[in-house]
Design a protein around this motif. Structure first.
Motif, mmCIF file in Angstrom:
data_model
loop_
_atom_site.group_PDB
_atom_site.id
_atom_site.type_symbol
_atom_site.label_atom_id
_atom_site.label_comp_id
_atom_site.label_asym_id
_atom_site.label_seq_id
_atom_site.Cartn_x
_atom_site.Cartn_y
_atom_site.Cartn_z
ATOM 1 N N LYS A 249 76.415 72.456 56.560
ATOM 2 C CA LYS A 249 76.041 73.784 57.047
ATOM 3 C C LYS A 249 76.513 74.874 56.079
ATOM 4 C CE LYS A 249 76.206 72.210 61.868
ATOM 5 N NZ LYS A 249 76.636 72.481 63.251
ATOM 6 N N ALA A 250 76.369 74.574 54.791
ATOM 7 C CA ALA A 250 76.828 75.514 53.768
ATOM 8 C C ALA A 250 76.108 76.845 53.862
ATOM 9 C CB ALA A 250 76.628 74.895 52.379
ATOM 10 N N ASP A 251 74.903 76.838 54.438
ATOM 11 C CA ASP A 251 74.126 78.080 54.524
ATOM 12 C C ASP A 251 74.687 79.052 55.551
ATOM 13 O OD1 ASP A 251 73.318 75.990 56.306
ATOM 14 O OD2 ASP A 251 71.656 77.242 56.961
ATOM 15 N N SER A 261 82.358 85.129 44.838
ATOM 16 C CA SER A 261 81.073 84.482 45.117
ATOM 17 C C SER A 261 79.900 85.288 44.582
ATOM 18 C CB SER A 261 80.899 84.283 46.630
ATOM 19 O OG SER A 261 80.715 85.529 47.288
ATOM 20 N N GLY A 262 80.144 86.577 44.313
ATOM 21 C CA GLY A 262 79.065 87.431 43.839
ATOM 22 C C GLY A 262 77.974 87.629 44.869
ATOM 23 N N GLY A 263 78.307 87.423 46.143
ATOM 24 C CA GLY A 263 77.323 87.602 47.204
ATOM 25 C C GLY A 263 76.328 86.462 47.322
ATOM 26 N N ASP A 264 76.549 85.357 46.596
ATOM 27 C CA ASP A 264 75.625 84.220 46.624
ATOM 28 C C ASP A 264 76.159 83.134 47.561
ATOM 29 O OD1 ASP A 264 73.302 82.652 45.419
ATOM 30 O OD2 ASP A 264 74.988 81.331 44.976
ATOM 31 N N VAL A 265 75.297 82.694 48.478
ATOM 32 C CA VAL A 265 75.712 81.709 49.481
ATOM 33 C C VAL A 265 76.161 80.406 48.827
ATOM 34 C CG1 VAL A 265 74.899 80.245 51.374
ATOM 35 C CG2 VAL A 265 74.275 82.672 51.313
ATOM 36 N N TRP A 266 75.365 79.901 47.897
ATOM 37 C CA TRP A 266 75.684 78.596 47.323
ATOM 38 C C TRP A 266 76.952 78.650 46.474
ATOM 39 C CZ3 TRP A 266 74.030 74.391 49.309
ATOM 40 C CH2 TRP A 266 74.219 73.180 48.644
ATOM 41 N N VAL A 287 84.622 66.925 47.533
ATOM 42 C CA VAL A 287 83.967 67.597 48.662
ATOM 43 C C VAL A 287 82.739 68.306 48.097
ATOM 44 C CG1 VAL A 287 84.144 69.286 50.519
ATOM 45 C CG2 VAL A 287 86.153 67.923 49.892
ATOM 46 N N LEU A 288 81.572 67.996 48.647
ATOM 47 C CA LEU A 288 80.314 68.526 48.125
ATOM 48 C C LEU A 288 79.613 69.364 49.183
ATOM 49 C CD1 LEU A 288 79.050 65.200 46.547
ATOM 50 C CD2 LEU A 288 80.040 67.117 45.313
ATOM 51 N N PRO A 289 79.138 70.567 48.838
ATOM 52 C CA PRO A 289 78.396 71.374 49.811
ATOM 53 C C PRO A 289 76.997 70.816 50.028
ATOM 54 C CG PRO A 289 78.454 72.494 47.689
ATOM 55 C CD PRO A 289 79.307 71.260 47.541
ATOM 56 N N VAL A 290 76.515 70.924 51.245
ATOM 57 C CA VAL A 290 75.170 70.449 51.577
ATOM 58 C C VAL A 290 74.661 71.232 52.772
ATOM 59 C CG1 VAL A 290 75.900 68.620 53.177
ATOM 60 C CG2 VAL A 290 73.753 68.371 51.932
ATOM 61 N N ILE A 291 73.352 71.386 52.860
ATOM 62 C CA ILE A 291 72.715 71.998 54.030
ATOM 63 C C ILE A 291 71.941 70.873 54.713
ATOM 64 C CG2 ILE A 291 71.175 73.814 54.860
ATOM 65 C CD1 ILE A 291 71.707 75.280 52.209
ATOM 66 N N GLY A 292 72.580 70.230 55.676
ATOM 67 C CA GLY A 292 72.029 69.030 56.286
ATOM 68 C C GLY A 292 70.675 69.239 56.938
#
Length: 536
Positions: A249-251, A261-266, A287-292
């Motif tokens: 649920k990285a989004d 972050s510069g305002g960037d979600v990813w 640990v890897l980000p993902v949007i399941g």
């Protein structure tokens, strides 16, 4: 298992137990698993029927695909991620009976689902109208052990995926099922005679690796679950060899809340994942980000040409209306515009606002983009490719070592549980003969890495990092911490470190550290021999 001295005298029976045949007709993941299988086969006639039965279970697990448990807190999106990994929306994601059960997804020549009861009985159930496991079974859950789903799916040929109920649930029975699978729970039945069979009779238990799902906050029970993770019911704790984590649920991350972050979600998601990796290591490799949700929709066929057309209609709206819609989920479905509310609801359910924004940006940049290309863009933005790549490098590439180490741990536990001292000694001697072979040294190294990663053997931080690097990297340059260097430099460095670790084992190390040092010294020495042979 970390003893380095071979028994002074070994009987011919023990030698044959290690090199004996009888397992050639079965398929093993690699030479290490094959060697452990030969050990089990050779020892079976020399042990009690109860221990031999445990060895047969070890052999069955060795020849099966690597078993990976997907675990995490309730509502962390585990089942959604399972569907994305498999490439089919088969695991139920809405709250229902099935989300309270452990489900094993494995390869089969015919798609089918079986309910497995505690008494060993089985009952086939049909898939629902959408091709998934029905959310409600109409069967008393107290009688059910777990579900077995067989799918004609290429991903499952070498990987069995185990979906678990969530930790932290108010449903105590569901939590117990997950804790039992992960080895974090011991009930009343674990006492007494049941300890004589550490190779579980329950087909659910015995995951050999874990994919742990976290959301934005790592909690104490996340760390506890990883710390207590047991593979093959033989106390093989989670570590960088057999565990990775994903930030799902990285989004949903607010980028403005993450500095740099510069305002960037990813970018924000990657920064948080890095912090979580620091908290969870050395229990996990990464640990890897993902949007399941987005990964599931685009990988399982949930994104259709009709969805692409609807997104084009949204892209054609005036900018003020479009930006208003994207302000919140409520406004997206309720604001008045030319795109029907039902169509927008479907897009929101399958892509959430992040995926919709990303799609609209892609259409804006390339108005003629096809539905197929749009789907691929969305899939790329989900982060699933990174997770799949890490599964390949951490799990699939090391399946032989992971399975062999877990199997050998089970063999050791079976021998330890035996009441026959002679039987214990025969098994111990067979293991020592196996581990004395240079080609089997990787098993000692994996064991050393696990002991250091779990904190069972404390090492100075720099030495602990070196043990984990040598034990978990697959490339020689990475093992030595000198990627891309020439063969001669690698050869010289391997010999230098072999000498250093040998000295450390004799001077300055505690007894436990000394056993680790002996293993690392031999690992460097074998690397040196390998590099010299390549040069010759």
């Amino acid at each position: 298992m970390l003893r380095t001295r071979r028994p002074a005298r070994v009987s011919p029976l023990i030698e044959r137990a290690v090199v004996g045949t009888g397992t050639e007709h079965q398929h093993w993941p690699g030479p290490l698993s094959s060697a452990v299988a030969a050990l089990c086969t050779g020892l079976q006639p020399q042990v009690s029927e109860r221990t031999a039965e445990g060895f047969r279970e070890v052999l069955r697990r060795l020849s099966a695909p690597l078993q990976v448990a997907v675990a995490g807190r309730i509502k962390s999106g585990k089942s959604t991620l399972v569907n994305a990994l498999i490439g089919r929306r088969v695991a139920p994601t809405d709250v229902g009976e099935c989300t309270r059960l452990v489900t094993r997804f494995q390869y089969g020549t015919v798609d089918r689902v079986e309910v497995v009861f505690h008494d060993g009985g089985k009952q086939a159930i049909p898939f629902d109208a959408d091709g998934g496991i029905p959310a409600d079974l109409g069967i008393d859950l107290e009688k059910i052990s777990h579900l077995e789903a067989y799918l004609t799916n290429a991903v499952l040929r070498d990987l069995t995926v185990i979906d678990t109920p969530g930790l932290g649930s108010l449903d105590a029975a569901s939590v117990a099922r997950t804790e039992e699978l992960l080895g974090t729970r011991r009930g009343d039945d674990d006492a007494g005679d049941d300890d004589l069979d550490p190779v579980s009779r329950n087909a659910v238990a015995g995951a050999e690796a874990v994919l742990y799902v976290v959301t934005q906050a790592v909690r104490a029970d996340d760390q506890q679950a990883l710390a207590s993770f047991t593979a093959a019911t033989a106390s093989r704790e989670a570590g960088p060899v057999n565990a990775i984590a994903v930030l799902n649920k990285a989004d949903t991350i607010e980028p403005d809340s993450v500095s740099e972050s510069g305002g960037d979600v990813w970018t924000a998601a990657k920064l948080i994942a890095d912090k979580q990796a620091h908290l969870l290591k050395p229990r996990v490799a990464d640990v890897l980000p993902v949007i399941g949700l987005l990964a599931e929709t685009t990988e399982t066929g949930g994104f259709t040409s009709a969805d692409a057309d609807a997104l084009r209609q949204l892209a054609a709206l005036d900018e003020v209306t479009r930006e208003t819609l994207l302000m919140s989920a409520d406004l997206f479905t309720s604001w008045d515009c030319d795109v029907p509310a039902g169509v927008r609801s479907r897009l929101l359910e399958r892509m959430d606002l992040y995926g919709i924004r990303h799609a609209l940006a892609a259409i804006g940049a390339e108005p003629e983009i096809t539905a197929g290309d749009l789907r691929r863009r969305l899939l790329d933005s989900s982060g699933l490719a990174g997770v799949m790549s890490r599964l390949d490098s951490v799990f699939r590439a090391r399946a032989d070592g992971i399975k062999a180490a877990a199997a050998l741990a089970s063999v050791t536990a079976l021998a330890h549980a035996s009441g026959d001292q002679g039987e214990r000694q025969r098994v111990h001697d067979g293991i020592e003969v196996l581990l004395a072979k240079p080609e089997a040294h990787q098993l000692r190294l994996l064991e050393a890495l696990t002991l250091v990663a779990s904190g069972a053997v404390e090492m100075p931080e720099d030495l602990a990092e070196e043990v984990m690097r040598v034990g978990s990297a697959s490339d020689v340059g990475e093992q030595l911490g000198l990627p891309g260097r020439g063969r001669q430099e690698l050869t010289d460095y391997a010999l230098e470190r072999a000498g250093w670790w040998r000295s450390f084992s004799s001077f300055g190390a505690t007894p436990a550290q000394s056993r680790i040092a002996h293993v690392v010294h031999r690992a460097y020495f074998l690397i040196w021999q390998q590099l010299r042979a390549q040069g010759a």
